[in-house]
Design an enzyme around this catalytic site. Structure first.
Site, PDB file in Angstrom:
ATOM      1  N   GLU A 115      17.156 -22.161  64.820  1.00 26.01           N
ATOM      2  CA  GLU A 115      18.650 -22.207  64.817  1.00 26.01           C
ATOM      3  C   GLU A 115      19.610 -20.960  64.939  1.00 26.01           C
ATOM      4  O   GLU A 115      19.348 -19.522  64.543  1.00 26.01           O
ATOM      5  CB  GLU A 115      18.750 -23.199  63.969  1.00 26.01           C
ATOM      6  CG  GLU A 115      17.978 -24.085  63.583  1.00 26.01           C
ATOM      7  CD  GLU A 115      18.886 -25.052  61.823  1.00 26.01           C
ATOM      8  OE1 GLU A 115      18.501 -26.363  62.265  1.00 26.01           O
ATOM      9  OE2 GLU A 115      19.810 -24.062  61.632  1.00 26.01           O
ATOM     10  N   CYS A 128      25.243 -15.803  64.883  1.00 22.79           N
ATOM     11  CA  CYS A 128      24.006 -15.730  63.894  1.00 22.79           C
ATOM     12  C   CYS A 128      23.259 -16.252  64.968  1.00 22.79           C
ATOM     13  O   CYS A 128      22.391 -17.032  64.660  1.00 22.79           O
ATOM     14  CB  CYS A 128      24.554 -16.679  62.592  1.00 22.79           C
ATOM     15  SG  CYS A 128      23.091 -15.645  61.382  1.00 22.79           S
ATOM     16  N   CYS A 135       9.668 -17.127  58.314  1.00 27.13           N
ATOM     17  CA  CYS A 135       9.594 -16.345  58.428  1.00 27.13           C
ATOM     18  C   CYS A 135       8.841 -15.870  57.663  1.00 27.13           C
ATOM     19  O   CYS A 135       7.723 -17.141  56.224  1.00 27.13           O
ATOM     20  CB  CYS A 135      11.142 -15.760  57.142  1.00 27.13           C
ATOM     21  SG  CYS A 135      11.642 -13.239  56.785  1.00 27.13           S
ATOM     22  N   CYS A 139      11.717 -14.769  50.990  1.00 24.68           N
ATOM     23  CA  CYS A 139      12.319 -14.390  50.034  1.00 24.68           C
ATOM     24  C   CYS A 139      12.646 -16.073  48.698  1.00 24.68           C
ATOM     25  O   CYS A 139      12.476 -17.323  49.646  1.00 24.68           O
ATOM     26  CB  CYS A 139      13.638 -13.883  50.712  1.00 24.68           C
ATOM     27  SG  CYS A 139      12.871 -12.700  51.123  1.00 24.68           S
ATOM     28  N   CYS A 142      15.435 -18.692  49.217  1.00 25.69           N
ATOM     29  CA  CYS A 142      15.542 -18.688  51.306  1.00 25.69           C
ATOM     30  C   CYS A 142      14.886 -19.567  52.079  1.00 25.69           C
ATOM     31  O   CYS A 142      14.307 -19.469  51.483  1.00 25.69           O
ATOM     32  CB  CYS A 142      15.687 -17.126  51.678  1.00 25.69           C
ATOM     33  SG  CYS A 142      15.664 -17.332  53.458  1.00 25.69           S
ATOM     34  N   CYS A 385      23.892 -19.428  54.965  1.00 29.20           N
ATOM     35  CA  CYS A 385      22.950 -18.220  54.388  1.00 29.20           C
ATOM     36  C   CYS A 385      22.539 -19.239  54.398  1.00 29.20           C
ATOM     37  O   CYS A 385      21.743 -20.001  52.815  1.00 29.20           O
ATOM     38  CB  CYS A 385      23.647 -17.433  54.557  1.00 29.20           C
ATOM     39  SG  CYS A 385      24.482 -16.596  55.002  1.00 29.20           S
TER      40      CYS A 385
HETATM   41  N1  SAH Z   1      15.370 -11.467  57.126  1.00 28.68           N
HETATM   42  C1  SAH Z   1      16.577 -10.780  57.303  1.00 28.68           C
HETATM   43  C2  SAH Z   1      17.826 -11.591  58.223  1.00 28.68           C
HETATM   44  C3  SAH Z   1      18.308 -13.509  57.546  1.00 28.68           C
HETATM   45  S1  SAH Z   1      18.772 -13.426  56.057  1.00 28.68           S
HETATM   46  C4  SAH Z   1      17.260 -10.826  55.580  1.00 28.68           C
HETATM   47  O1  SAH Z   1      16.449 -10.826  54.588  1.00 28.68           O
HETATM   48  O2  SAH Z   1      18.428  -9.870  55.720  1.00 28.68           O
HETATM   49  C5  SAH Z   1      20.543 -13.828  55.579  1.00 28.68           C
HETATM   50  C6  SAH Z   1      21.004 -13.577  54.889  1.00 28.68           C
HETATM   51  O3  SAH Z   1      20.774 -14.820  53.928  1.00 28.68           O
HETATM   52  C7  SAH Z   1      20.652 -12.437  53.927  1.00 28.68           C
HETATM   53  O4  SAH Z   1      20.812 -11.123  53.215  1.00 28.68           O
HETATM   54  C8  SAH Z   1      19.682 -13.481  53.130  1.00 28.68           C
HETATM   55  O5  SAH Z   1      19.121 -13.103  52.030  1.00 28.68           O
HETATM   56  C9  SAH Z   1      20.251 -14.576  53.042  1.00 28.68           C
HETATM   57  N2  SAH Z   1      20.446 -15.789  52.344  1.00 28.68           N
HETATM   58  C10 SAH Z   1      19.452 -15.988  52.520  1.00 28.68           C
HETATM   59  N3  SAH Z   1      18.715 -17.374  52.515  1.00 28.68           N
HETATM   60  C11 SAH Z   1      20.166 -17.759  51.348  1.00 28.68           C
HETATM   61  C12 SAH Z   1      20.663 -18.550  50.433  1.00 28.68           C
HETATM   62  N4  SAH Z   1      20.313 -19.590  50.602  1.00 28.68           N
HETATM   63  N5  SAH Z   1      22.527 -18.654  50.156  1.00 28.68           N
HETATM   64  C13 SAH Z   1      22.570 -17.067  50.294  1.00 28.68           C
HETATM   65  N6  SAH Z   1      21.785 -16.217  50.977  1.00 28.68           N
HETATM   66  C14 SAH Z   1      21.064 -16.492  51.548  1.00 28.68           C
HETATM   67 FE1  SF4 Z   2      12.890 -14.098  55.626  1.00 31.17          FE
HETATM   68 FE2  SF4 Z   2      14.978 -15.292  54.249  1.00 31.17          FE
HETATM   69 FE3  SF4 Z   2      13.482 -13.365  53.345  1.00 31.17          FE
HETATM   70 FE4  SF4 Z   2      15.299 -12.620  55.371  1.00 31.17          FE
HETATM   71  S1  SF4 Z   2      16.500 -14.012  53.248  1.00 31.17           S
HETATM   72  S2  SF4 Z   2      13.299 -11.839  55.109  1.00 31.17           S
HETATM   73  S3  SF4 Z   2      14.695 -14.462  56.263  1.00 31.17           S
HETATM   74  S4  SF4 Z   2      12.607 -14.994  53.895  1.00 31.17           S
END
Ligand code: SAH
Ligand code: SF4
Length: 412
Positions: A115, A128, A135, A139, A142, A385
C-alpha cells in the site's frame, strides 16, 4: 548486505517481469538503462544519448510510452517498445478519505500487494511509501507485522509508488516538449513546458516494511527520487523510519543521507522488548548511540523519535521524563512525534486517552524538546499508521499469536 540472524533481510526473490520478456526500465540507475540499451544492441554512444533522454522522459515527464518520447527518432520508438517497458504497479483499489488522505492498494507482477498513502496538508503533501510486502519484525501494535508473507520490494516497485502518485495527482509537467533544450527553460512561454506547483512535496518511508532490512533497493529507489534530472526531491524532504536496525543506520546516513526517524515507542528494556521485539537484538542504549552518531543529524536536521501512545503500557509521566533524560544523556538533536495508537482488528492494545497524550506531550515540551501529537489521518479508509492492509487480511487471535511467536522465536 550481511546482518546476523536468520529472520533478517528477506531476499527479493525472483519477481516476474512486469513487461513479460521486456525489461522494465523503472528502478534501474542511469548506467543501468544505458547498459540495458547496449545489451539490446545499441552502440555505446547511442546508448548514452538515449539513456539520458529516456531517463528524463520517465522521471521528469512521467511518460510511460516510448511513442510519446518525441526527441527520440520515430523509427527507434517501436524498437524500444518491443524490448522495454516503463512500468507502473497495478492499482487494485484507490480510496479517498473525507480528510483528503488517499490510499492505494497496489499489486506487483507476482500478485503481491502493498500500500501507499498520500497525506495532503496546507503546506505540504506527504507520500507514505512501502519498502516491503509485510514485515518480519512483528511489533505488537503494528498490523503490518502480523502479515505472514514477507518479501522485499524492488527499487522499481518502490520508486514506482512515487511515479504512480504523480500520475494520480496529475503532477507531471503538461504540454509537449519539442526538444530536450526546452527542458532547461522552465519559463518557456511558448507553452511547451510547465513546472507546476507540486502537491507531492515529501516522502516518508513509513508504509509497510522495515526499510533498513531492504537497504539496497531502498537506497536505489531514493537515489532515483533525489536525482536532479528527474523527480528531484531534496534529501531534506525525505524521511526514512526504522524500528532500530542499528548496524545499518550509519550506512543509511552516509549512503542515502535522508532524514532519520526512529520508532522508539518505549524507554525501558522490558516494555520495548515486548512491543518492539527487535529490541532484544539491538537494545535502547545501542540504538541511541547509533542515533548520536547518525551522519548529518544536527539542530537544523533533527532525528524524529516516534512514540506510539499505548494505554497503561508506555504512557506514564515517568516514561515521558525518562524519554527526556535519555535524549539529553545522548545529546541528541531530537524531536518526538507522539502517535495515538490506531487500533486494528485483533490488536491487544488500546490508545491512551487524549488527556494522557497531552500530559505526556507537555512534559517533553517543558524540557525544551518538541513533541507534537500526530493527528490521525484517513481513519475512515484505514489509511492511518500501522493499519495498512487491515481490510485485506483479518487473521484470528490464535493465528496472530502463532505468527508473533514464530517471528519472536526467530529473533532469538
Ligand atoms: N518499519 C518502520 C517504518 C514503518 S512503520 C518502523 O517501524 O519505523 C511507521 C510508523 O508507524 C512506526 O513508527 C510504527 O511504529 C508506527 N505504527 C505502526 N503501527 C501503528 C499503529 N497501529 N498505530 C500507530 N502507529 C503505528
Ligand atoms: Fe515492521 Fe510494523 Fe514494526 Fe515497522 S512497526 S518494524 S512495519 S512490524
Amino acid at each position: 548486505m550481511q546482518i546476523p540472524g536468520h529472520i533478517d533481510p528477506v531476499t527479493t526473490g525472483t519477481v516476474p517481469l512486469r513487461g513479460g520478456n521486456r525489461v522494465d526500465l523503472v528502478g534501474l540507475t542511469r548506467d543501468g538503462i544505458r547498459a540495458a540499451l547496449e545489451e539490446a544492441g545499441l552502440d555505446a554512444k547511442a546508448a548514452k544519448l538515449r539513456s539520458k533522454q529516456i531517463w528524463h522522459w520517465i522521471y521528469h515527464r512521467g511518460v510511460t510510452e516510448f511513442d510519446a518520447m518525441t526527441d527520440i527518432a520515430k523509427a527507434m520508438r517501436p524498437w524500444l517498445t518491443e524490448r522495454f517497458i516503463v512500468g507502473r504497479p497495478t492499482v487494485v483499489t484507490a480510496q479517498v478519505s473525507n480528510d483528503g488522505t488517499r490510499k492505494w492498494l497496489l499489486a506487483a507482477a507476482d500478485g503481491q500487494e502493498y500500500e501507499m498513502v498520500f497525506i495532503p496538508d496546507a503546506d505540504r503533501g506527504t507520500l507514505c511509501v512501502s519498502s516491503q510486502v509485510g514485515c518480519t519484525l512483528n511489533c505488537r501494535f503494528c498490523h503490518t507485522g502480523t502479515m505472514r508473507l514477507v518479501r522485499n520490494l524492488t527499487a522499481g516497485e518502490i520508486v514506482g509508488q512515487v511515479l504512480l502518485a504523480r500520475d494520480a495527482l496529475g503532477e507531471w509537467p503538461k504540454g509537449t516538449m519539442a526538444s530536450a533544450a526546452d527542458v532547461d527553460d522552465e519559463d518557456d512561454d511558448a507553452g511547451h513546458y510547465i513546472a507546476d506547483g507540486r502537491m507531492l512535496t515529501n516522502i516518508v518511508m513509513m508504509g509497510m516494511g522495515e526499510p533498513l532490512y531492504n537497504f539496497d533497493e531502498v537506497k536505489g529507489a531514493l537515489k532515483i527520487v533525489m536525482d536532479g534530472d528527474g523527480l528531484a526531491l531534496s534529501k531534506r524532504r525525505i524521511t526514512l523510519s526504522t524500528s532500530g536496525v542499528v548496524p545499518m543506520m550509519a550506512r543509511a546516513g552516509e549512503e542515502i543521507g535522508v532524514n532519520l526517524a526512529v520508532s522508539l515507542h518505549a524507554v525501558n528494556k522490558e516494555i520495548r522488548d515486548e512491543i518492539v521485539p527487535l529490541n532484544r537484538k539491538y537494545g535502547i542504549e545501542e540504538l541511541l548511540a547509533a542515533c548520536a552518531a547518525y551522519p548529518g543529524a544536527n539542530n537544523a536536521r533533527r532525528i524524529t523519535f516516534e512514540y506510539v501512545m499505548l494505554k497503561d503500557k508506555n504512557d506514564s509521566d515517568a516514561d515521558a521524563r525518562e524519554l527526556v533524560r535519555l535524549i539529553k544523556q545522548y545529546k541528541l538533536p531530537a524531536k518526538v512525534n507522539l502517535i495515538p495508537f490506531n487500533p486494528w482488528p485483533g490488536a491487544i492494545y488500546e490508545c491512551s486517552s487524549p488527556e494522557r497524550v497531552r500530559a505526556f506531550s507537555n512534559i517533553i515540551f517543558e524540557s525544551g524538546i518538541s513533541a507534537p501529537i500526530r493527528t490521525p489521518r484517513g481513519r475512515d479508509i484505514m489509511a492511518a499508521c500501522g493499519q495498512l492492509k487491515s481490510a485485506a487480511t483479518k487473521p484470528s487471535r490464535a493465528e496472530l499469536d502463532r505468527i508473533a511467536e514464530e517471528k519472536q522465536a526467530a529473533l532469538g
